[in-house]
Design a protein around this motif. Sequence first.
Motif, PDB file in Angstrom:
ATOM      1  N   GLY A  97      32.068  82.890 -39.661  1.00 50.83           N
ATOM      2  CA  GLY A  97      31.428  82.876 -38.253  1.00 50.83           C
ATOM      3  C   GLY A  97      31.604  84.690 -37.691  1.00 50.83           C
ATOM      4  O   GLY A  97      31.784  85.298 -38.819  1.00 50.83           O
ATOM      5  N   THR A 106      29.693  81.752 -33.335  1.00 53.90           N
ATOM      6  CA  THR A 106      28.356  80.835 -34.343  1.00 53.90           C
ATOM      7  C   THR A 106      28.935  81.075 -36.133  1.00 53.90           C
ATOM      8  O   THR A 106      29.811  82.105 -36.042  1.00 53.90           O
ATOM      9  CB  THR A 106      27.108  81.801 -33.602  1.00 53.90           C
ATOM     10  OG1 THR A 106      26.402  80.323 -34.036  1.00 53.90           O
ATOM     11  CG2 THR A 106      27.208  82.567 -33.995  1.00 53.90           C
ATOM     12  N   ASP A 107      28.565  79.791 -36.025  1.00 47.65           N
ATOM     13  CA  ASP A 107      28.291  79.582 -37.394  1.00 47.65           C
ATOM     14  C   ASP A 107      26.720  79.873 -38.152  1.00 47.65           C
ATOM     15  O   ASP A 107      26.438  79.690 -39.172  1.00 47.65           O
ATOM     16  CB  ASP A 107      29.037  78.313 -38.295  1.00 47.65           C
ATOM     17  CG  ASP A 107      27.944  77.307 -37.449  1.00 47.65           C
ATOM     18  OD1 ASP A 107      27.165  77.415 -36.846  1.00 47.65           O
ATOM     19  OD2 ASP A 107      27.926  76.049 -38.533  1.00 47.65           O
ATOM     20  N   ALA A 108      25.722  80.361 -36.854  1.00 48.46           N
ATOM     21  CA  ALA A 108      23.997  81.044 -37.265  1.00 48.46           C
ATOM     22  C   ALA A 108      24.293  82.221 -38.023  1.00 48.46           C
ATOM     23  O   ALA A 108      23.397  82.307 -38.554  1.00 48.46           O
ATOM     24  CB  ALA A 108      23.844  80.770 -35.463  1.00 48.46           C
ATOM     25  N   PRO A 119      22.963  76.031 -39.387  1.00 49.90           N
ATOM     26  CA  PRO A 119      23.662  76.101 -38.655  1.00 49.90           C
ATOM     27  C   PRO A 119      24.273  74.782 -37.830  1.00 49.90           C
ATOM     28  O   PRO A 119      23.401  74.304 -37.799  1.00 49.90           O
ATOM     29  CB  PRO A 119      23.142  77.494 -37.513  1.00 49.90           C
ATOM     30  CG  PRO A 119      21.815  77.904 -38.366  1.00 49.90           C
ATOM     31  CD  PRO A 119      21.316  76.439 -39.635  1.00 49.90           C
ATOM     32  N   MET A 157      26.517  74.700 -35.048  1.00 53.64           N
ATOM     33  CA  MET A 157      26.759  75.522 -33.406  1.00 53.64           C
ATOM     34  C   MET A 157      27.446  76.849 -32.950  1.00 53.64           C
ATOM     35  O   MET A 157      28.006  77.760 -33.272  1.00 53.64           O
ATOM     36  CB  MET A 157      28.298  74.453 -33.005  1.00 53.64           C
ATOM     37  CG  MET A 157      29.473  75.026 -33.349  1.00 53.64           C
ATOM     38  SD  MET A 157      30.477  73.469 -32.955  1.00 53.64           S
ATOM     39  CE  MET A 157      31.784  74.689 -33.385  1.00 53.64           C
ATOM     40  N   THR A 158      27.935  76.697 -31.645  1.00 48.92           N
ATOM     41  CA  THR A 158      28.269  77.593 -30.946  1.00 48.92           C
ATOM     42  C   THR A 158      29.529  77.522 -29.310  1.00 48.92           C
ATOM     43  O   THR A 158      29.001  76.653 -29.450  1.00 48.92           O
ATOM     44  CB  THR A 158      27.399  78.541 -30.651  1.00 48.92           C
ATOM     45  OG1 THR A 158      26.583  79.460 -31.127  1.00 48.92           O
ATOM     46  CG2 THR A 158      27.405  79.759 -29.282  1.00 48.92           C
ATOM     47  N   ARG A 196      28.570  73.903 -28.734  1.00 51.80           N
ATOM     48  CA  ARG A 196      26.504  74.041 -28.392  1.00 51.80           C
ATOM     49  C   ARG A 196      25.924  73.654 -29.616  1.00 51.80           C
ATOM     50  O   ARG A 196      26.115  74.759 -30.308  1.00 51.80           O
ATOM     51  CB  ARG A 196      26.507  74.966 -27.614  1.00 51.80           C
ATOM     52  CG  ARG A 196      25.149  75.650 -26.624  1.00 51.80           C
ATOM     53  CD  ARG A 196      24.247  76.472 -26.023  1.00 51.80           C
ATOM     54  NE  ARG A 196      25.015  76.273 -24.596  1.00 51.80           N
ATOM     55  CZ  ARG A 196      25.624  77.265 -23.691  1.00 51.80           C
ATOM     56  NH1 ARG A 196      25.725  78.735 -24.188  1.00 51.80           N
ATOM     57  NH2 ARG A 196      26.326  77.046 -22.940  1.00 51.80           N
ATOM     58  N   HIS A 197      25.277  73.161 -29.904  1.00 47.42           N
ATOM     59  CA  HIS A 197      24.856  72.406 -31.215  1.00 47.42           C
ATOM     60  C   HIS A 197      23.110  73.497 -31.125  1.00 47.42           C
ATOM     61  O   HIS A 197      23.035  73.459 -29.910  1.00 47.42           O
ATOM     62  CB  HIS A 197      25.020  71.284 -31.278  1.00 47.42           C
ATOM     63  CG  HIS A 197      26.422  70.815 -31.115  1.00 47.42           C
ATOM     64  ND1 HIS A 197      27.364  70.342 -30.263  1.00 47.42           N
ATOM     65  CD2 HIS A 197      27.429  70.883 -31.972  1.00 47.42           C
ATOM     66  CE1 HIS A 197      28.282  69.860 -30.228  1.00 47.42           C
ATOM     67  NE2 HIS A 197      29.219  70.544 -31.714  1.00 47.42           N
ATOM     68  N   TRP A 198      22.811  73.054 -32.567  1.00 42.50           N
ATOM     69  CA  TRP A 198      21.348  73.643 -32.450  1.00 42.50           C
ATOM     70  C   TRP A 198      20.751  72.722 -32.108  1.00 42.50           C
ATOM     71  O   TRP A 198      19.108  72.563 -32.056  1.00 42.50           O
ATOM     72  CB  TRP A 198      20.987  73.925 -34.009  1.00 42.50           C
ATOM     73  CG  TRP A 198      21.675  75.183 -34.298  1.00 42.50           C
ATOM     74  CD1 TRP A 198      23.427  75.514 -34.852  1.00 42.50           C
ATOM     75  CD2 TRP A 198      21.849  76.285 -33.235  1.00 42.50           C
ATOM     76  NE1 TRP A 198      23.488  76.999 -35.162  1.00 42.50           N
ATOM     77  CE2 TRP A 198      23.409  77.512 -33.759  1.00 42.50           C
ATOM     78  CE3 TRP A 198      20.639  77.411 -32.567  1.00 42.50           C
ATOM     79  CZ2 TRP A 198      23.139  78.777 -33.388  1.00 42.50           C
ATOM     80  CZ3 TRP A 198      20.928  78.312 -32.533  1.00 42.50           C
ATOM     81  CH2 TRP A 198      21.837  79.172 -32.717  1.00 42.50           C
TER      82      TRP A 198
END
Length: 155
Positions: A71, A85-87, A98, A100-101, A121-123
């Motif tokens: 991330g 985040t893992d986005a 992704p 979440m953050t 916080r999820h996508w």
Amino acid sequence: MSLKDRELVLTRTLDAPRELIWRCWTDPKLLAEWFCPKPWYIDEVKLDVRTGGSNSFVMHGPNGETVPNRGVYLEIVENEKIVLTDAYTTAWEPSEDPFMTAIVELSDAGDGKTLYVATARHWSVEKKVQHEQMGFHVGWGICADQLEALAQTLK
């Protein structure tokens, strides 16, 4: 759909100063000691704790599970806030799926204690529900207990 529909939050008052909680979040060796509910563990921890810096580690489960995690830090405010985040992975490369953050907020709670608020916080609502069913509240609660216990040894 609102943000609240996609968030899970853990709030605790930890019996350790926020500087020590911060240290446990930002030192790779310390993070490896508390970050997963035991018997899970992480290794291969690499942290570049700065806005835009990357992080990576590998989670290992008791049945041979191996889950790589990569991330990027979106915001860093020393001793107060970590947003990751893992986005994205290293160098702002988008990740394939992704999840979440995470937003970790630390504030003084008096008497050397820390108000610890960890938000996932999820996508999507579906990913939030999936995380909840995976045991978010129990798992993140156990991790907060492990974090507090480790921070207390650093006094």
